[in-house]
Enzyme design. Structure first.
Site, PDB file in Angstrom:
ATOM      1  N   GLU A 148       0.808  -1.217   0.000  1.00 47.12           N
ATOM      2  CA  GLU A 148       0.000   0.000   0.000  1.00 47.12           C
ATOM      3  C   GLU A 148       0.842   1.269   0.000  1.00 47.12           C
ATOM      4  O   GLU A 148       0.490   2.258  -0.664  1.00 47.12           O
ATOM      5  CB  GLU A 148      -0.940  -0.002   1.212  1.00 47.12           C
ATOM      6  N   ASP A 189     -14.948  -9.615   9.475  1.00 43.98           N
ATOM      7  CA  ASP A 189     -13.500  -9.445   9.303  1.00 43.98           C
ATOM      8  C   ASP A 189     -12.823  -8.915  10.568  1.00 43.98           C
ATOM      9  O   ASP A 189     -11.609  -9.011  10.710  1.00 43.98           O
ATOM     10  CB  ASP A 189     -13.214  -8.497   8.134  1.00 43.98           C
ATOM     11  N   PHE A 242      -6.333  -0.054   5.469  1.00 40.57           N
ATOM     12  CA  PHE A 242      -4.939  -0.101   5.035  1.00 40.57           C
ATOM     13  C   PHE A 242      -4.552   1.161   4.266  1.00 40.57           C
ATOM     14  O   PHE A 242      -3.432   1.654   4.390  1.00 40.57           O
ATOM     15  CB  PHE A 242      -4.696  -1.341   4.171  1.00 40.57           C
ATOM     16  N   HIS A 257     -14.679  -1.002   2.161  1.00 43.47           N
ATOM     17  CA  HIS A 257     -14.957  -1.744   3.399  1.00 43.47           C
ATOM     18  C   HIS A 257     -14.756  -0.878   4.636  1.00 43.47           C
ATOM     19  O   HIS A 257     -14.085  -1.261   5.594  1.00 43.47           O
ATOM     20  CB  HIS A 257     -14.070  -2.996   3.476  1.00 43.47           C
ATOM     21  N   ARG A 259     -19.114  -1.797   2.502  1.00 38.82           N
ATOM     22  CA  ARG A 259     -19.158  -3.135   1.919  1.00 38.82           C
ATOM     23  C   ARG A 259     -20.554  -3.662   1.564  1.00 38.82           C
ATOM     24  O   ARG A 259     -20.750  -4.193   0.468  1.00 38.82           O
ATOM     25  CB  ARG A 259     -18.475  -4.113   2.883  1.00 38.82           C
TER      26      ARG A 259
END
Length: 313
Positions: free
Chosen positions: A57, A116, A82, A108, A166
């Protein structure tokens, strides 16, 4: 289109459509091209304008920054946690400080990611991006608004962060709707209380407003899609014209939409505010609806908070 849609798919299709008419557009992804909707979009139609850097990233931001210096308009993204966390230093130094024309797309977002768990639930991303000078922050609520947000990002000079959630999103904005920076559209009129929501929470705010109407309370619903710049006039007007504001976000209450609204009210010296969001904690793993109930983001909690704010318990 009346059925719910995954916003990442909407993003991928719109980016491909813009790329067909604008040769400056390129996509830079970090291993999640299929989830981003770019693999079968710009990646298939214009493979020479799609770069997948892998699970890197920070490097992704550097590549996007380099492309921007050549006149390209890079759209780059991955999971919001991220993109805004792991690569925050690169976003700050390589993009915000230099005001390079790079568009950041965080997938998300919030605890709606569900199972998650906390490592993948971006509940700090609005605060992180909002704090960076010159960075525009958008949080669209439905497919049409997401489509328009992609185009608006392309047409807005400098770094833009777009936050996508999401779960599939149902259509919300009315026919003929036009997204604009610094504007909070009124999706429902009301004079008793204001529900100011962003992203996925706009749908829940509308559901709550419907339930409140059944109890004789007319709730104004503000779609706070433009978190930065924020619509100061709409916020101040809501504070003056209704019994108070409830801010609603799938994000920590520290530094997010509620904080932005509080800043406006404090500087104007008006209004009452209650903030609904994640209360300075990490969330557990679980299905979205259960997590919303556990952390006070459900429609029922919105209704109760609004009634308490205006003394109608």
């Amino acid at each position: 289109m009346t059925r719910p849609q995954v916003l990442a798919d909407v993003y991928g299709k719109q980016l491909a459509a813009l790329a067909a008419e604008d040769p400056r557009i390129v996509a830079v992804d970090a291993d999640v091209s299929k989830r981003m909707g770019t693999h079968g979009g710009i990646g298939t139609q214009f493979p020479h304008r799609h770069i997948n850097v892998g699970i890197a990233e920070q490097n992704m931001i550097g590549v996007a920054a380099g492309l921007a210096t050549t006149g390209k308009i890079p759209f780059t993204g991955t999971y919001a946690v991220f993109l805004t966390g792991r690569a925050w230093d690169q976003v700050r130094q390589a993009l915000a400080y230099t005001r390079l024309n790079v568009k950041l797309v965080g997938l998300h977002s919030g605890i709606s990611v569900g199972e998650d768990g906390a490592t993948h639930q971006a509940t700090e991303d609005i605060a992180l991006m909002r704090a960076l000078p010159g960075v525009t922050v958008l949080s669209p609520c439905d497919p049409e608004e997401t489509k328009q947000a992609v185009t608006l990002a392309r047409d807005t000079d400098g770094p833009v962060y777009m936050r996508l959630f999401r779960p599939p999103a149902r259509p919300i904005v009315p026919e003929g709707y036009r997204l604009a920076l610094g504007k909070a559209p009124v999706l429902r009129e009301g004079s008793d209380v204001t529900l100011a929501a962003c992203g996925r929470m706009v749908a829940l705010a509308l559901d709550a407003a419907e339930e409140l109407a059944g109890r004789g309370v007319q709730a104004r619903v503000l779609n706070m899609v433009s978190i930065k710049p924020i619509d100061r006039e709409a916020v101040v007007a809501a504070a003056r014209e209704t019994g108070g504001i409830v801010s609603i976000e799938d994000h920590t209450v520290v530094g997010g939409l509620g904080s932005a609204v509080a800043e406006v009210l404090a500087e104007a010296g008006v209004g009452k505010l209650r903030r609904i969001g994640v209360q300075d904690c990490f969330a557990e793993s679980g299905d979205c609806d259960s997590l919303y109930e556990m952390y006070g983001l459900s429609t029922g909690h919105i209704v109760r908070t609004a009634l308490q704010l205006i003394g109608r318990t």
